[in-house]
Design a protein around this motif. Structure first.
Motif, PDB file in Angstrom:
ATOM      1  N   ARG A 153       0.852  -1.190   0.000  1.00 22.47           N
ATOM      2  CA  ARG A 153       0.000   0.000   0.000  1.00 22.47           C
ATOM      3  C   ARG A 153       0.891   1.245   0.000  1.00 22.47           C
ATOM      4  NH1 ARG A 153      -5.111  -0.241   2.152  1.00 22.47           N
ATOM      5  NH2 ARG A 153      -4.714   1.657   3.365  1.00 22.47           N
ATOM      6  N   LEU A 154       0.488   2.266  -0.713  1.00 28.23           N
ATOM      7  CA  LEU A 154       1.187   3.548  -0.747  1.00 28.23           C
ATOM      8  C   LEU A 154       0.208   4.619  -0.295  1.00 28.23           C
ATOM      9  CD1 LEU A 154       3.530   5.475  -1.619  1.00 28.23           C
ATOM     10  CD2 LEU A 154       2.486   5.517  -3.886  1.00 28.23           C
ATOM     11  N   ARG A 155       0.590   5.365   0.733  1.00 24.08           N
ATOM     12  CA  ARG A 155      -0.283   6.448   1.242  1.00 24.08           C
ATOM     13  C   ARG A 155       0.464   7.773   1.117  1.00 24.08           C
ATOM     14  NH1 ARG A 155      -2.732  10.341   3.637  1.00 24.08           N
ATOM     15  NH2 ARG A 155      -4.527   9.938   4.999  1.00 24.08           N
ATOM     16  N   CYS A 156      -0.049   8.663   0.298  1.00 27.38           N
ATOM     17  CA  CYS A 156       0.560   9.979   0.142  1.00 27.38           C
ATOM     18  C   CYS A 156       0.091  10.900   1.267  1.00 27.38           C
ATOM     19  CB  CYS A 156       0.171  10.581  -1.209  1.00 27.38           C
ATOM     20  SG  CYS A 156       0.901  12.223  -1.505  1.00 27.38           S
ATOM     21  N   VAL A 157       0.948  11.793   1.692  1.00 31.69           N
ATOM     22  CA  VAL A 157       0.593  12.750   2.728  1.00 31.69           C
ATOM     23  C   VAL A 157      -0.555  13.646   2.269  1.00 31.69           C
ATOM     24  CG1 VAL A 157       2.195  14.579   2.034  1.00 31.69           C
ATOM     25  CG2 VAL A 157       1.610  14.299   4.463  1.00 31.69           C
ATOM     26  N   GLU A 158      -0.776  13.737   0.956  1.00 31.14           N
ATOM     27  CA  GLU A 158      -1.855  14.558   0.402  1.00 31.14           C
ATOM     28  C   GLU A 158      -3.206  13.859   0.454  1.00 31.14           C
ATOM     29  OE1 GLU A 158      -0.293  15.149  -3.484  1.00 31.14           O
ATOM     30  OE2 GLU A 158       0.966  16.854  -2.885  1.00 31.14           O
ATOM     31  N   THR A 159      -3.264  12.667   1.024  1.00 28.10           N
ATOM     32  CA  THR A 159      -4.470  11.853   1.296  1.00 28.10           C
ATOM     33  C   THR A 159      -4.922  10.946   0.158  1.00 28.10           C
ATOM     34  OG1 THR A 159      -6.264  13.408   0.695  1.00 28.10           O
ATOM     35  CG2 THR A 159      -5.306  13.633   2.908  1.00 28.10           C
ATOM     36  N   TRP A 160      -4.193  10.876  -0.954  1.00 27.22           N
ATOM     37  CA  TRP A 160      -4.537   9.861  -1.948  1.00 27.22           C
ATOM     38  C   TRP A 160      -3.693   8.610  -1.672  1.00 27.22           C
ATOM     39  CZ3 TRP A 160      -0.499   8.263  -5.048  1.00 27.22           C
ATOM     40  CH2 TRP A 160       0.555   9.158  -5.241  1.00 27.22           C
ATOM     41  N   SER A 161      -4.146   7.476  -2.184  1.00 26.47           N
ATOM     42  CA  SER A 161      -3.440   6.223  -1.917  1.00 26.47           C
ATOM     43  C   SER A 161      -3.485   5.313  -3.131  1.00 26.47           C
ATOM     44  CB  SER A 161      -4.043   5.510  -0.705  1.00 26.47           C
ATOM     45  OG  SER A 161      -5.394   5.144  -0.952  1.00 26.47           O
ATOM     46  N   ALA A 162      -2.641   4.288  -3.112  1.00 25.05           N
ATOM     47  CA  ALA A 162      -2.573   3.323  -4.205  1.00 25.05           C
ATOM     48  C   ALA A 162      -2.057   2.006  -3.649  1.00 25.05           C
ATOM     49  CB  ALA A 162      -1.655   3.836  -5.317  1.00 25.05           C
ATOM     50  N   VAL A 163      -2.130   0.985  -4.476  1.00 27.23           N
ATOM     51  CA  VAL A 163      -1.548  -0.322  -4.165  1.00 27.23           C
ATOM     52  C   VAL A 163      -0.621  -0.657  -5.321  1.00 27.23           C
ATOM     53  CG1 VAL A 163      -1.990  -2.770  -3.769  1.00 27.23           C
ATOM     54  CG2 VAL A 163      -3.585  -1.051  -2.871  1.00 27.23           C
ATOM     55  N   VAL A 164       0.660  -0.835  -5.029  1.00 22.75           N
ATOM     56  CA  VAL A 164       1.665  -0.952  -6.090  1.00 22.75           C
ATOM     57  C   VAL A 164       2.457  -2.254  -5.970  1.00 22.75           C
ATOM     58  CG1 VAL A 164       3.633   0.165  -7.200  1.00 22.75           C
ATOM     59  CG2 VAL A 164       1.892   1.565  -6.057  1.00 22.75           C
ATOM     60  N   PRO A 165       2.584  -3.003  -7.072  1.00 24.85           N
ATOM     61  CA  PRO A 165       3.463  -4.180  -7.083  1.00 24.85           C
ATOM     62  C   PRO A 165       4.888  -3.767  -7.472  1.00 24.85           C
ATOM     63  CG  PRO A 165       2.109  -4.166  -9.065  1.00 24.85           C
ATOM     64  CD  PRO A 165       1.749  -2.928  -8.293  1.00 24.85           C
ATOM     65  N   TRP A 166       5.824  -3.930  -6.543  1.00 25.14           N
ATOM     66  CA  TRP A 166       7.217  -3.541  -6.751  1.00 25.14           C
ATOM     67  C   TRP A 166       8.091  -4.765  -6.946  1.00 25.14           C
ATOM     68  CZ3 TRP A 166       7.697   1.661  -6.894  1.00 25.14           C
ATOM     69  CH2 TRP A 166       6.791   2.442  -6.157  1.00 25.14           C
ATOM     70  N   THR A 167       9.210  -4.586  -7.602  1.00 24.58           N
ATOM     71  CA  THR A 167      10.267  -5.586  -7.609  1.00 24.58           C
ATOM     72  C   THR A 167      11.551  -4.898  -7.137  1.00 24.58           C
ATOM     73  OG1 THR A 167      10.650  -5.134  -9.969  1.00 24.58           O
ATOM     74  CG2 THR A 167       9.307  -7.058  -9.416  1.00 24.58           C
ATOM     75  N   GLY A 168      12.394  -5.667  -6.445  1.00 25.00           N
ATOM     76  CA  GLY A 168      13.623  -5.108  -5.924  1.00 25.00           C
ATOM     77  C   GLY A 168      14.206  -5.998  -4.850  1.00 25.00           C
ATOM     78  N   PHE A 169      14.769  -5.396  -3.803  1.00 25.14           N
ATOM     79  CA  PHE A 169      15.415  -6.192  -2.755  1.00 25.14           C
ATOM     80  C   PHE A 169      15.290  -5.477  -1.411  1.00 25.14           C
ATOM     81  CE2 PHE A 169      18.527  -3.358  -4.651  1.00 25.14           C
ATOM     82  CZ  PHE A 169      19.203  -2.827  -3.570  1.00 25.14           C
ATOM     83  N   PRO A 170      15.330  -6.210  -0.313  1.00 22.24           N
ATOM     84  CA  PRO A 170      15.239  -5.581   1.008  1.00 22.24           C
ATOM     85  C   PRO A 170      16.429  -4.664   1.260  1.00 22.24           C
ATOM     86  CG  PRO A 170      14.819  -7.945   1.159  1.00 22.24           C
ATOM     87  CD  PRO A 170      15.346  -7.689  -0.231  1.00 22.24           C
ATOM     88  N   LEU A 201      13.657   4.130  -2.876  1.00 21.22           N
ATOM     89  CA  LEU A 201      13.301   3.546  -1.589  1.00 21.22           C
ATOM     90  C   LEU A 201      11.784   3.399  -1.514  1.00 21.22           C
ATOM     91  CD1 LEU A 201      14.303   2.770   1.322  1.00 21.22           C
ATOM     92  CD2 LEU A 201      13.914   5.173   1.928  1.00 21.22           C
ATOM     93  N   VAL A 202      11.309   2.334  -0.855  1.00 21.61           N
ATOM     94  CA  VAL A 202       9.881   2.171  -0.589  1.00 21.61           C
ATOM     95  C   VAL A 202       9.734   1.809   0.894  1.00 21.61           C
ATOM     96  CG1 VAL A 202       7.758   0.940  -1.138  1.00 21.61           C
ATOM     97  CG2 VAL A 202       9.430   1.384  -2.950  1.00 21.61           C
ATOM     98  N   VAL A 203       9.076   2.688   1.633  1.00 23.14           N
ATOM     99  CA  VAL A 203       8.862   2.464   3.068  1.00 23.14           C
ATOM    100  C   VAL A 203       7.353   2.523   3.302  1.00 23.14           C
ATOM    101  CG1 VAL A 203       9.644   3.096   5.373  1.00 23.14           C
ATOM    102  CG2 VAL A 203      10.989   3.798   3.391  1.00 23.14           C
ATOM    103  N   PRO A 204       6.639   1.400   3.214  1.00 26.27           N
ATOM    104  CA  PRO A 204       5.183   1.424   3.096  1.00 26.27           C
ATOM    105  C   PRO A 204       4.407   1.887   4.315  1.00 26.27           C
ATOM    106  CG  PRO A 204       5.960  -0.826   3.337  1.00 26.27           C
ATOM    107  CD  PRO A 204       7.176   0.029   3.144  1.00 26.27           C
ATOM    108  N   TRP A 205       5.042   1.931   5.486  1.00 25.44           N
ATOM    109  CA  TRP A 205       4.299   2.396   6.660  1.00 25.44           C
ATOM    110  C   TRP A 205       4.432   3.906   6.865  1.00 25.44           C
ATOM    111  CZ3 TRP A 205       8.992  -0.171   7.000  1.00 25.44           C
ATOM    112  CH2 TRP A 205       9.999   0.418   7.768  1.00 25.44           C
TER     113      TRP A 205
END
Length: 305
Positions: free
Chosen positions: A122-139, A214-218
């Motif tokens: 899940r992606l939550r923007c500070v502007e109040t919109w959100s999305a669900v994104v499938p990512w590829t990468g590494f921890p 970087l992706v930090v979902p929380w």
């Protein structure tokens, strides 16, 4: 034999894709005699890491056309058109600071160096919109482990690219370019913290942060810095771009918290991209509380926003 329980966010694609679509695709592949090759047909076939059952990715067109990337433009709708004219990377990333092993990463070899995983976040923007994104990468933890931070290292500072010729937004003096962000070291080591090199089974497009982000979902989306050029381990809390501009509005932690409003709007609800219905309730830590709440035990989350 010891049994390891999968994280609650790890699911097969059948549980994050509409059931009818999943079954029809399975039937087609079996009919073509390609069942044995199923795992290799598409990077999306093995999608894992979700928040809840039934979570479905936001349409790719929306995620790649509705973009906050002020280096190009403050107009979300204009970013993709401007970004399409340029290519960022591949380039070298300097990993430095309070580490035993400073080194250089070539972004063209990241997947070879660290492997590739697939996550739906899940992606939550500070502007109040959100999305669900499938990512590829590494921890991110894999990179941290290679660097071997010293005991004095408490934070990681990330720096984005700087190229006003390619990115017209960087010609503006309204922002302290280049974009900078930071995490506490224990946050960076959390299994959810992710270095994304692709989305929807493809390489990251420029407007979404190529060649690596970087992706930090929380946390709110502005923490997930795009197009990283340098990574530094430090004993001081890093100065970050949005916190420099408006410290009362954009805190260092930026954890998704529906109980703490932005000074100019409520954070209690969000509007998912691509939906026609009204807003939905925002979840504490964007729904990832069981995985990350322990990082902030004893902290006043209204103060350390």
């Amino acid at each position: 034999m010891r049994r390891f329980k999968k994280p609650r966010w790890a699911l097969p694609e059948s549980e994050v894709t509409d059931e009818n679509i999943y079954k029809d695709r399975r039937k087609l592949i079996q009919g073509l005699g390609l069942a044995a090759a199923w795992p290799a047909l598409s990077p999306l076939e093995a999608l894992a890491a979700r928040y809840e059952e039934g979570l479905k990715p936001t349409p790719e067109e929306l995620v790649t056309s509705y973009n906050n990337f002020y280096e190009f433009s403050t107009d979300k709708g204009a970013v993709r058109e401007l970004a399409a004219k340029v290519t960022l990377g591949p380039w070298d990333i300097q990993v430095s600071g309070l580490v035993e092993k400073p080194f250089v990463l070539n972004t063209a070899k990241l997947n070879q160096r660290y492997g590739q995983e697939e996550r739906i976040y899940r992606l939550r923007c500070v502007e109040t919109w959100s999305a669900v994104v499938p990512w590829t990468g590494f921890p991110l933890a894999k990179l941290v482990a290679e660097a071997k931070p010293l005991s004095s290292a408490k934070y990681i500072r990330f720096v984005s690219f700087m190229d006003p010729e390619k990115a017209p937004g960087q010609r503006s003096r309204s922002y302290p370019w280049p974009y900078t962000e930071g995490l506490r070291l224990d946050e960076a080591l959390n299994p959810l913290a992710f270095m994304a090199t692709g989305l929807y089974g493809k390489a990251l497009p420029t407007q979404n942060g190529e060649p690596v982000r970087l992706v930090v979902p929380w946390k709110y989306g502005f923490k997930s810095i795009k197009s990283i050029r340098a990574i530094e381990f430090t004993d001081q809390q890093p100065s970050t771009l949005w916190n420099q501009i408006q410290p009362a509005e954009y805190g260092f932690y930026a954890n998704v918290n529906p109980k703490v409003d932005h000074p100019r709007w409520s954070q209690a609800q969000e509007k998912p991209l691509g939906t026609w219905f009204g807003k939905v309730d925002t979840l504490m830590f964007n729904g990832y509380g069981p995985e990350v709440a322990g990082l902030y035990q004893g902290m006043d989350l209204a103060k350390y926003y």
